[in-house]
Scaffold this motif. Structure first.
Motif, PDB file in Angstrom:
ATOM      1  N   THR A 127       0.850  -1.180   0.000  1.00 40.28           N
ATOM      2  CA  THR A 127       0.000   0.000   0.000  1.00 40.28           C
ATOM      3  C   THR A 127       0.891   1.235   0.000  1.00 40.28           C
ATOM      4  O   THR A 127       1.658   1.448   0.946  1.00 40.28           O
ATOM      5  CB  THR A 127      -0.906   0.008   1.248  1.00 40.28           C
ATOM      6  OG1 THR A 127      -1.545  -1.269   1.353  1.00 40.28           O
ATOM      7  CG2 THR A 127      -1.951   1.098   1.164  1.00 40.28           C
ATOM      8  N   THR A 187       0.990   5.204   0.165  1.00 39.10           N
ATOM      9  CA  THR A 187       0.120   6.296   0.613  1.00 39.10           C
ATOM     10  C   THR A 187       0.825   7.634   0.426  1.00 39.10           C
ATOM     11  O   THR A 187       1.983   7.783   0.809  1.00 39.10           O
ATOM     12  CB  THR A 187      -0.239   6.108   2.098  1.00 39.10           C
ATOM     13  OG1 THR A 187      -0.689   4.768   2.284  1.00 39.10           O
ATOM     14  CG2 THR A 187      -1.323   7.062   2.540  1.00 39.10           C
ATOM     15  N   VAL A 205       0.400  11.651   1.363  1.00 36.27           N
ATOM     16  CA  VAL A 205      -0.342  12.553   2.257  1.00 36.27           C
ATOM     17  C   VAL A 205      -0.138  13.991   1.766  1.00 36.27           C
ATOM     18  O   VAL A 205       0.997  14.414   1.540  1.00 36.27           O
ATOM     19  CB  VAL A 205       0.160  12.403   3.704  1.00 36.27           C
ATOM     20  CG1 VAL A 205      -0.654  13.286   4.627  1.00 36.27           C
ATOM     21  CG2 VAL A 205       0.080  10.959   4.154  1.00 36.27           C
ATOM     22  N   ALA A 249      -1.220  18.244   2.105  1.00 35.80           N
ATOM     23  CA  ALA A 249      -1.846  19.333   2.864  1.00 35.80           C
ATOM     24  C   ALA A 249      -2.687  20.101   1.851  1.00 35.80           C
ATOM     25  O   ALA A 249      -2.173  20.583   0.841  1.00 35.80           O
ATOM     26  CB  ALA A 249      -0.783  20.234   3.459  1.00 35.80           C
ATOM     27  N   LYS A 292      -4.906  24.556  -3.255  1.00 33.73           N
ATOM     28  CA  LYS A 292      -3.497  24.173  -3.270  1.00 33.73           C
ATOM     29  C   LYS A 292      -3.338  22.790  -2.610  1.00 33.73           C
ATOM     30  O   LYS A 292      -3.859  22.562  -1.510  1.00 33.73           O
ATOM     31  CB  LYS A 292      -2.700  25.211  -2.479  1.00 33.73           C
ATOM     32  CG  LYS A 292      -1.216  25.170  -2.745  1.00 33.73           C
ATOM     33  CD  LYS A 292      -0.582  26.340  -2.002  1.00 33.73           C
ATOM     34  CE  LYS A 292       0.910  26.216  -1.972  1.00 33.73           C
ATOM     35  NZ  LYS A 292       1.508  27.216  -1.107  1.00 33.73           N
ATOM     36  N   ASN A 293      -2.658  21.871  -3.315  1.00 40.43           N
ATOM     37  CA  ASN A 293      -2.372  20.545  -2.747  1.00 40.43           C
ATOM     38  C   ASN A 293      -0.856  20.406  -2.603  1.00 40.43           C
ATOM     39  O   ASN A 293      -0.141  20.456  -3.599  1.00 40.43           O
ATOM     40  CB  ASN A 293      -2.859  19.421  -3.662  1.00 40.43           C
ATOM     41  CG  ASN A 293      -4.345  19.519  -3.922  1.00 40.43           C
ATOM     42  OD1 ASN A 293      -5.063  20.177  -3.177  1.00 40.43           O
ATOM     43  ND2 ASN A 293      -4.797  18.900  -4.988  1.00 40.43           N
ATOM     44  N   THR A 294      -0.386  20.265  -1.403  1.00 39.94           N
ATOM     45  CA  THR A 294       1.061  20.126  -1.184  1.00 39.94           C
ATOM     46  C   THR A 294       1.360  18.737  -0.645  1.00 39.94           C
ATOM     47  O   THR A 294       0.782  18.329   0.372  1.00 39.94           O
ATOM     48  CB  THR A 294       1.548  21.172  -0.150  1.00 39.94           C
ATOM     49  OG1 THR A 294       0.961  22.414  -0.477  1.00 39.94           O
ATOM     50  CG2 THR A 294       3.056  21.273  -0.144  1.00 39.94           C
ATOM     51  N   LEU A 295       2.253  18.024  -1.350  1.00 35.57           N
ATOM     52  CA  LEU A 295       2.615  16.679  -0.889  1.00 35.57           C
ATOM     53  C   LEU A 295       3.464  16.810   0.383  1.00 35.57           C
ATOM     54  O   LEU A 295       4.529  17.418   0.369  1.00 35.57           O
ATOM     55  CB  LEU A 295       3.406  15.940  -1.978  1.00 35.57           C
ATOM     56  CG  LEU A 295       3.800  14.507  -1.640  1.00 35.57           C
ATOM     57  CD1 LEU A 295       2.574  13.616  -1.507  1.00 35.57           C
ATOM     58  CD2 LEU A 295       4.734  13.940  -2.698  1.00 35.57           C
ATOM     59  N   VAL A 296       2.966  16.253   1.466  1.00 38.13           N
ATOM     60  CA  VAL A 296       3.660  16.386   2.750  1.00 38.13           C
ATOM     61  C   VAL A 296       4.590  15.200   2.965  1.00 38.13           C
ATOM     62  O   VAL A 296       5.757  15.349   3.301  1.00 38.13           O
ATOM     63  CB  VAL A 296       2.643  16.449   3.915  1.00 38.13           C
ATOM     64  CG1 VAL A 296       3.361  16.589   5.240  1.00 38.13           C
ATOM     65  CG2 VAL A 296       1.687  17.600   3.705  1.00 38.13           C
ATOM     66  N   LYS A 297       4.058  14.003   2.755  1.00 37.34           N
ATOM     67  CA  LYS A 297       4.914  12.823   2.901  1.00 37.34           C
ATOM     68  C   LYS A 297       4.346  11.668   2.081  1.00 37.34           C
ATOM     69  O   LYS A 297       3.175  11.689   1.682  1.00 37.34           O
ATOM     70  CB  LYS A 297       5.071  12.425   4.365  1.00 37.34           C
ATOM     71  CG  LYS A 297       3.804  11.987   5.056  1.00 37.34           C
ATOM     72  CD  LYS A 297       4.113  11.529   6.457  1.00 37.34           C
ATOM     73  CE  LYS A 297       2.824  11.235   7.204  1.00 37.34           C
ATOM     74  NZ  LYS A 297       3.015  10.788   8.551  1.00 37.34           N
ATOM     75  N   GLU A 298       5.179  10.695   1.901  1.00 37.37           N
ATOM     76  CA  GLU A 298       4.796   9.521   1.113  1.00 37.37           C
ATOM     77  C   GLU A 298       5.371   8.302   1.818  1.00 37.37           C
ATOM     78  O   GLU A 298       6.529   8.321   2.244  1.00 37.37           O
ATOM     79  CB  GLU A 298       5.395   9.646  -0.282  1.00 37.37           C
ATOM     80  CG  GLU A 298       4.848   8.639  -1.250  1.00 37.37           C
ATOM     81  CD  GLU A 298       5.364   8.878  -2.671  1.00 37.37           C
ATOM     82  OE1 GLU A 298       6.102   9.849  -2.881  1.00 37.37           O
ATOM     83  OE2 GLU A 298       5.034   8.059  -3.529  1.00 37.37           O
ATOM     84  N   TYR A 299       4.572   7.294   2.002  1.00 38.65           N
ATOM     85  CA  TYR A 299       5.104   6.084   2.630  1.00 38.65           C
ATOM     86  C   TYR A 299       4.388   4.861   2.067  1.00 38.65           C
ATOM     87  O   TYR A 299       3.326   4.979   1.453  1.00 38.65           O
ATOM     88  CB  TYR A 299       4.952   6.122   4.157  1.00 38.65           C
ATOM     89  CG  TYR A 299       3.534   6.244   4.638  1.00 38.65           C
ATOM     90  CD1 TYR A 299       2.948   7.505   4.826  1.00 38.65           C
ATOM     91  CD2 TYR A 299       2.754   5.122   4.909  1.00 38.65           C
ATOM     92  CE1 TYR A 299       1.654   7.626   5.270  1.00 38.65           C
ATOM     93  CE2 TYR A 299       1.465   5.234   5.358  1.00 38.65           C
ATOM     94  CZ  TYR A 299       0.909   6.495   5.537  1.00 38.65           C
ATOM     95  OH  TYR A 299      -0.382   6.615   5.961  1.00 38.65           O
ATOM     96  N   SER A 300       4.989   3.715   2.247  1.00 35.00           N
ATOM     97  CA  SER A 300       4.330   2.489   1.789  1.00 35.00           C
ATOM     98  C   SER A 300       4.398   1.433   2.871  1.00 35.00           C
ATOM     99  O   SER A 300       5.358   1.367   3.638  1.00 35.00           O
ATOM    100  CB  SER A 300       4.954   1.994   0.494  1.00 35.00           C
ATOM    101  OG  SER A 300       6.285   1.661   0.732  1.00 35.00           O
TER     102      SER A 300
END
Lengths: 189, 597
Positions: A17, A19, A21, A23, B544-552
């Motif tokens: 998965t 994901t 995120v 703001a 406004k869309n700001t990518l804060v973090k990405e994880y899997s």
């Protein structure tokens, strides 16, 4: 707002998965017109909210003649004290409108919001409502009826004896049937 | 001079470097699924490769797959050069099974290297290829065929864990499977081997040297007792290797090729304890009449008792305890005829209707049971016998024990020899009951299996509380009723259903009342603010869309690496692998089971 996008890939050995995120910030304007807010302290707000809507096209300038033959009460709550309620309603609706702009995200969560009212105006209006009160088994029941649409709201009284009867009936019949079934199963199977 | 010294030291350090570097057992950077003509899309290929790599790591075994168009070359030699040039294979023995598919001709080659060569028999090749090509014939994509193949090949590897362990790193191919090397007792030509009896051969062969002399002497003594008692042969054999054979086949070969077993069918068993590192375990192989006795249940029971000793390394003690179990297993009831084949059925002149072999009842109780059972027997012309015993391990069920009792003790009344036995088995583990009828004619209507089960249901709780006498008297009275009325109902429980019914009643009644409450409540505390929203007035001024973090996150689906394959299977943890029928290298049929430790 905080928004999340998920991408799930599966194989026979694992489920991955991913994901992202984000703001999310949104700003915009919305117009609301003639939002009614109960200005009578004596009547429950919930009761009044429940019988909306009213047909505003039939609003007329106030004339004391309309009240002849009726028992009438003047408003007893000032606009400042009812403003937080009105703002709450407006905020809920605004958030749902802004959420529609975030359809790309699987989940969104509002972290902070700010409502700024531009040119708000308050006017008192008298709306036709019938109020009924009755007492049953030492408990008071209040009802409100929209004088235009006939929409009715309130809690109906329930006979305690009838409630007991319903409870007993619904307890004994299934329990009895199940007991017979269990005995039958034991005897024949 | 100093510079030269530094230079030499530097050179020395360079030459020593490889000694400290850790080498991978296989080349991880190579694709395990080689798709030469792009049959799979990029994502699928990456995913399938990742899974294959995980499988290679888990099984310590390489399994590359090649999809390609026919090149006109001999597929076998192409596969060899592909394998060697790219340096596929796991470990120093290059253990691998390679699958090459010519997609345009559906020509398939499956080839084993290292351990794969031993694992991949012709039958196994067929078993791997057929389902995959069947998928293909149904026009399924190659991806699906590859998944199906991976599934099957992993099953095969699971089943051949001993072979994989044998070829594990640190052992050369020659050490792992000495070609042609067989134990000293193995016949030179198996095909021309002729069965023989060797009654003088030692019944304890400790080639692994795990028993003391005194233990061996005690074992031989016990084995002699067992042989005399049962008429079956028994051998204990230990070795340090199974020479590449499975425990079952190795034990069976030892039994056959050394002339063990009594009678024409070589009835007997052998207990093999294999002390080979990575392949340690024991196996009981039975042949002839013993095959019927060694059911899975029996094997598990005996292995349960043996396992703690083997795990602790108390091999001698364990085998002596094992022999005690075998003694009990073979022990025949006192009434059992020596020669069953020439047994002539008879009717006993004087019969006891209460045969208390284990002294379960007092003298008075016995007399009462005898009186009641005789009364029923006389009244209905059917022998009714109460039989007690403490061991029926030899028999699969108590019912078969009771049936033998009727047959060999001359019970039965009338022309058809009608009889009914209530058999009570009492051991340290608890009490059990079984009822068996051998009734024909009119009696069949009353003594139906269903009613016998009902009788047992009535006495079950008494047996659980060890109230054997009460249970027997109750069974007698119910049997009387069964014959008189033609039926016995189940024991009916009145109390426990009440709790179920009360619970259901409470749930249904509470639900009904809450529904009534809801129905009578008319206030809907909800303001519909959307009514006051001016249509189309919504203007979005900033977004406004700001990518804060990405994880899997990865959820791994475990690959279960426990042996379970076809005719041999393990029924769970602490359960023996059991095979109801398999053949030794000499072709004799055996059954058996065992465990690893």
């Amino acid at each position: 707002m905080r928004g999340e996008k998920e991408n799930v890939s599966r194989s026979s050995s694992s489920i991955i998965t991913r994901t992202k995120v984000y703001a999310l910030s949104r700003a915009g304007f919305l117009n609301f017109s003639k939002l009614p807010v109960d200005a009578s302290v004596k009547i429950k707000n919930e009761l009044m909210d429940s019988i909306e809507p009213f047909d505003y096209s039939k609003l007329r300038p106030f004339d004391s003649g309309y009240l002849s033959g009726f028992m009438a009460d003047r408003f007893d709550s000032n606009p400042d004290s009812e403003l937080p309620r009105a703002q709450g309603f407006l905020m809920d609706e605004s958030i749902s409108r802004f959420r529609l702009t975030c359809n790309d995200f699987q989940t969104t969560k509002v972290s902070s919001n700010n409502l700024h009212l531009v040119n708000p105006s308050v006017e008192y209006a008298m709306l036709p409502v019938y109020l009924l009160n009755c007492s049953y088994e030492e408990k008071d029941y209040h009802y409100a009826i929209n004088g235009q649409t006939g929409k009715f709201t309130g809690e109906f009284p329930i006979s305690k004896n009838k409630k007991k009867f319903i409870y007993a009936r619904n307890f004994l019949i299934p329990a009895g049937i199940l007991y017979l079934i269990l005995l039958f199963i034991q005897i024949f199977f | 001079m100093k510079k030269i010294k530094i230079f030499l030291a530097f050179l020395l350090a360079l030459t020593a470097l490889p000694l400290f570097s850790e080498t991978e057992p296989y080349k991880k950077d190579l694709d395990r699924v080689v798709d030469k003509d792009g049959y799979l899309n990029e994502d699928d290929l990456r995913e399938v490769n990742e899974t294959y790599i995980r499988a290679v790591d888990a099984f310590r075994f390489d399994m590359p797959v090649v999809l390609m168009k026919s090149s006109g070359q001999d597929l076998d030699s192409w596969c060899d050069s592909f394998f060697r040039e790219n340096d596929y294979g796991y470990g120093s023995n290059k253990n691998a099974i390679v699958l090459v598919i010519e997609t345009d001709t559906d020509n398939v080659l499956l080839k084993g290297y290292g351990a794969g060569e031993e694992i991949l028999t012709d039958d196994e090749k067929e078993r791997l290829i057929s389902p995959m090509m069947e998928q293909r014939s149904q026009n399924n994509p190659w991806l699906l065929c590859i998944w199906s193949y991976l599934n099957d090949v992993l099953d095969l590897l699971k089943a051949n864990e001993p072979i994989r362990n044998k070829y594990a790193d640190g052992k050369t191919v020659e050490e792992a499977a000495p070609r042609g090397k067989k134990p000293y007792w193995y016949p030179k030509d198996v095909n021309s081997f002729v069965d023989f009896h060797d009654e003088n051969a030692s019944r304890v062969v400790d080639d692994a040297h795990i028993f003391s002399d005194s233990e061996i002497a005690r074992m031989k003594e016990r084995i002699k007792e067992i042989q005399d008692e049962s008429g079956f042969d028994l051998v204990v054999f230990t070795d340090t290797s199974s020479y590449g054979l499975s425990h079952g086949v190795y034990a069976a070969d030892f039994h056959q090729f050394n002339g063990y077993g009594f009678g024409d069918d070589f009835s007997g068993t052998v207990l093999l304890i294999c002390m080979e590192e990575g392949n340690r375990g024991w196996w009981t192989a039975a042949t002839g009449k013993c095959q019927e006795i060694y059911t899975e249940k029996v094997i598990n029971k005996i292995d349960d008792n043996l396992e703690p000793y083997m795990v602790k390394g108390q091999y001698g003690k364990g085998v002596l305890s094992y022999l005690d179990d075998i003694y009990r297993l073979y022990k025949l009831p006192s009434w059992y005829p020596r020669d069953t084949e020439n047994f002539v059925p008879f009717r006993a002149e004087s019969k006891s209707h209460c045969v208390d072999q284990i002294g379960l009842f007092s003298r008075e109780e016995q007399a009462e049971i005898e009186r009641q059972a005789s009364e029923i027997s006389a009244k209905y012309g059917t022998d009714f016998v109460v039989l007690t015993t403490d061991e029926t391990i030899r028999y699969g069920t108590m019912a078969s024990y009771a049936r033998d009792f009727i047959k060999y003790c001359g019970y039965g009344e009338g022309e058809n020899g009608d009889a009914c036995v209530l058999c009570l088995k009492v051991t340290d583990g608890g009490s059990w009951a079984s009822m068996v009828s051998s009734i024909s004619g009119d009696g069949r209507k009353c003594y139906r299996e269903k009613y016998l089960t009902n009788v047992l249901g009535h006495i079950k709780r008494m047996l659980l509380k060890n109230r054997h006498y009460e249970a027997t008297i109750k069974a007698l009275s119910l049997s009387d009723k069964m014959y008189r009325t033609g039926r016995v109902w189940h024991e009916i429980h009145f109390i426990w259903p009440i709790w179920f019914c009360l619970l259901l009643g409470l749930i249904v009644a509470s639900n009904a009342v809450s529904k009534v409450d809801d129905k009578m409540k008319e206030i809907k505390f909800r303001k519909e603010t959307s009514r006051y929203y001016v249509e189309d007035s919504f203007r979005l001024t900033s977004s406004k869309n700001t990518l804060v973090k990405e994880y899997s996150t990865t959820q791994v689906i475990e690959i279960n690496d426990t042996p379970s394959y076809r005719s041999s299977y393990s029924s769970g943890s602490h359960r023996s692998s059991y095979s109801s029928s398999y053949r030794s290298s000499g072709g004799r049929s055996y059954s058996g089971g065992g465990r690893r430790f």
